[in-house]
Design a protein around this motif. Sequence first.
Motif, PDB file in Angstrom:
ATOM      1  N   SER A   1       0.830  -1.211   0.000  1.00  0.00           N
ATOM      2  CA  SER A   1       0.000   0.000   0.000  1.00  0.00           C
ATOM      3  C   SER A   1       0.862   1.259   0.000  1.00  0.00           C
ATOM      4  O   SER A   1       0.563   2.227  -0.721  1.00  0.00           O
ATOM      5  CB  SER A   1      -0.924  -0.004   1.220  1.00  0.00           C
ATOM      6  N   PHE A   2       1.948   1.261   0.762  1.00  0.00           N
ATOM      7  CA  PHE A   2       2.806   2.446   0.820  1.00  0.00           C
ATOM      8  C   PHE A   2       3.499   2.675  -0.524  1.00  0.00           C
ATOM      9  O   PHE A   2       3.618   3.823  -0.982  1.00  0.00           O
ATOM     10  CB  PHE A   2       3.846   2.291   1.932  1.00  0.00           C
TER      11      PHE A   2
ATOM     12  N   ILE B   1      -4.324  -0.744  -3.221  1.00  0.00           N
ATOM     13  CA  ILE B   1      -4.083  -0.284  -1.850  1.00  0.00           C
ATOM     14  C   ILE B   1      -5.066  -0.930  -0.883  1.00  0.00           C
ATOM     15  O   ILE B   1      -4.686  -1.463   0.173  1.00  0.00           O
ATOM     16  CB  ILE B   1      -4.166   1.260  -1.785  1.00  0.00           C
ATOM     17  N   VAL B   2      -6.344  -0.887  -1.237  1.00  0.00           N
ATOM     18  CA  VAL B   2      -7.367  -1.444  -0.352  1.00  0.00           C
ATOM     19  C   VAL B   2      -7.190  -2.957  -0.200  1.00  0.00           C
ATOM     20  O   VAL B   2      -7.250  -3.504   0.919  1.00  0.00           O
ATOM     21  CB  VAL B   2      -8.773  -1.103  -0.888  1.00  0.00           C
ATOM     22  N   ALA B   3      -6.968  -3.666  -1.327  1.00  0.00           N
ATOM     23  CA  ALA B   3      -6.835  -5.125  -1.279  1.00  0.00           C
ATOM     24  C   ALA B   3      -5.621  -5.549  -0.456  1.00  0.00           C
ATOM     25  O   ALA B   3      -5.696  -6.506   0.332  1.00  0.00           O
ATOM     26  CB  ALA B   3      -6.741  -5.687  -2.696  1.00  0.00           C
ATOM     27  N   SER B   4      -4.497  -4.847  -0.620  1.00  0.00           N
ATOM     28  CA  SER B   4      -3.281  -5.229   0.122  1.00  0.00           C
ATOM     29  C   SER B   4      -3.430  -4.973   1.609  1.00  0.00           C
ATOM     30  O   SER B   4      -2.932  -5.755   2.444  1.00  0.00           O
ATOM     31  CB  SER B   4      -2.076  -4.458  -0.430  1.00  0.00           C
ATOM     32  N   ILE B   5      -4.124  -3.898   1.980  1.00  0.00           N
ATOM     33  CA  ILE B   5      -4.344  -3.621   3.405  1.00  0.00           C
ATOM     34  C   ILE B   5      -5.196  -4.715   4.037  1.00  0.00           C
ATOM     35  O   ILE B   5      -4.942  -5.173   5.160  1.00  0.00           O
ATOM     36  CB  ILE B   5      -5.001  -2.234   3.577  1.00  0.00           C
ATOM     37  N   ILE B   6      -6.209  -5.169   3.283  1.00  0.00           N
ATOM     38  CA  ILE B   6      -7.100  -6.204   3.814  1.00  0.00           C
ATOM     39  C   ILE B   6      -6.392  -7.552   3.910  1.00  0.00           C
ATOM     40  O   ILE B   6      -6.469  -8.247   4.932  1.00  0.00           O
ATOM     41  CB  ILE B   6      -8.360  -6.312   2.935  1.00  0.00           C
ATOM     42  N   ILE B   7      -5.675  -7.940   2.861  1.00  0.00           N
ATOM     43  CA  ILE B   7      -5.073  -9.275   2.807  1.00  0.00           C
ATOM     44  C   ILE B   7      -3.885  -9.397   3.758  1.00  0.00           C
ATOM     45  O   ILE B   7      -3.736 -10.397   4.473  1.00  0.00           O
ATOM     46  CB  ILE B   7      -4.661  -9.605   1.363  1.00  0.00           C
TER      47      ILE B   7
ATOM     48  N   PRO C   1      -1.263  -2.346   9.195  1.00  0.00           N
ATOM     49  CA  PRO C   1      -1.779  -1.329  10.127  1.00  0.00           C
ATOM     50  C   PRO C   1      -1.752   0.058   9.472  1.00  0.00           C
ATOM     51  O   PRO C   1      -0.735   0.479   8.914  1.00  0.00           O
ATOM     52  CB  PRO C   1      -0.815  -1.407  11.314  1.00  0.00           C
ATOM     53  N   VAL C   2      -2.880   0.738   9.545  1.00  0.00           N
ATOM     54  CA  VAL C   2      -3.004   2.054   8.908  1.00  0.00           C
ATOM     55  C   VAL C   2      -3.583   3.029   9.928  1.00  0.00           C
ATOM     56  O   VAL C   2      -4.649   2.777  10.510  1.00  0.00           O
ATOM     57  CB  VAL C   2      -3.916   1.998   7.662  1.00  0.00           C
ATOM     58  N   GLN C   3      -2.894   4.123  10.152  1.00  0.00           N
ATOM     59  CA  GLN C   3      -3.407   5.176  11.006  1.00  0.00           C
ATOM     60  C   GLN C   3      -4.380   6.053  10.221  1.00  0.00           C
ATOM     61  O   GLN C   3      -4.274   6.172   8.998  1.00  0.00           O
ATOM     62  CB  GLN C   3      -2.253   6.031  11.537  1.00  0.00           C
ATOM     63  N   PRO C   4      -5.316   6.712  10.881  1.00  0.00           N
ATOM     64  CA  PRO C   4      -6.263   7.584  10.165  1.00  0.00           C
ATOM     65  C   PRO C   4      -5.568   8.689   9.373  1.00  0.00           C
ATOM     66  O   PRO C   4      -5.990   9.013   8.251  1.00  0.00           O
ATOM     67  CB  PRO C   4      -7.120   8.171  11.299  1.00  0.00           C
ATOM     68  N   VAL C   5      -4.513   9.252   9.927  1.00  0.00           N
ATOM     69  CA  VAL C   5      -3.797  10.313   9.209  1.00  0.00           C
ATOM     70  C   VAL C   5      -3.123   9.742   7.963  1.00  0.00           C
ATOM     71  O   VAL C   5      -3.086  10.379   6.898  1.00  0.00           O
ATOM     72  CB  VAL C   5      -2.757  10.978  10.134  1.00  0.00           C
TER      73      VAL C   5
END
Length: 390
Positions: free
Chosen positions: A188-189, A356-362, A366-370
């Motif tokens: 994602s990054f 980005i969304v798929a990699s965060i889920i799979i 960890p993702v901060q709101p900021v």
Amino acid sequence: MISSVKPTPSTFSAVSTGVRRSIPTKLQFSPLHIIRSCHNQSFINSNVSHQKPLHISSTQNFSSSKREVRVEAYEADRSRPLDINIELPNEQSAQKLKIGIYFATWWALNVVFNIYNKKVLNAFPYPWLTSTLSLACGSLMMLVSWATRIAEAPKTDLDFWKTLFPVAVAHTIGHVAATVSMSKVAVSFTHIIKSGEPAFSVLVSRFFLGETFPLPVYLSLLPIIGGCALAAVTELNFNMIGFMGAMISNLAFVFRNIFSKKGMKGKSVSGMNYYACLSMMSLLILTPFAIAVEGPKMWAAGWENAVSQIGPNFVWWVVAQSVFYHLYNQVSYMSLDQISPLTFSIGNTMKRISVIVASIIIFHTPVQPVNALGAAIAVLGTFLYSQAKM
């Protein structure tokens, strides 16, 4: 347009005053070819049926005392259809469906590639070999397709390969740099930073090519740069090598696009074959550098370690990431033959969102709101850039 038929003295010298004319009250004639003039006696003594919208036929001999002149109209010839390029609603719907299929396939293949690529790099942290295998697999697939006539081989010459060389160099650098980035940081990054590619495109075009852009284009870069910076600062697992790899990849792909536009003007090679040739030349460029940077000894030790930890599934991961890398790039180049650059740019933006969304889920990243806010701002800026650029 002809509206009436009157016998003249020269044409009907033998016609007496007893001629009865029977003419339809409402006649409409097409302004087509003019009826040929006929000789007096031959016209009188024969029944004329000229293949035109208008014809005159006599039912009696004009030597009799009563004669009838009948005027008729033929229907238009329907044997030859009109050749008018009008796109019917069904054709428009089919084109929209085709573009939708291209986008869905492109995004799905890209998501699958990124998942397997990250799995491989987590177990086998050798990005140079991983990049080489991706190009080798795609090249082999296209060679088999050409040999078996599944796909038509391109007709190229020496000039084609000369113009392709700088494109291949830039493509190789961008491909390896992106793989190095994903081996060090989260998928994602990497894609958040790669969404800043439009900023590099504008800067390179402005300072190296002397191109100028309207003010909205420059303003659209502000959310791109600000969003990427916010995401980088708040990234929990920040790594400088991973960050620089994504930045170098952006710069390399910008030059790849510039070289491709300049060198491929007037070349009649399909998108699928163009990318196949690009992969083959990039493979030739990358292989000696991969051997020099990592080498067979490191690969053998890393491979043995990965197989012992993951098992036979690791081999499947390597094959899958190599195949899907070629397929998603091939579909993206094929879609360029069907859609406009604006539509492609929007599709590329949506692709990054899906990855980005798929990699965060799979991968449970960890993702901060900021951090999520920075990613959203950067992606929105990319969309605004594509609108302002066109």
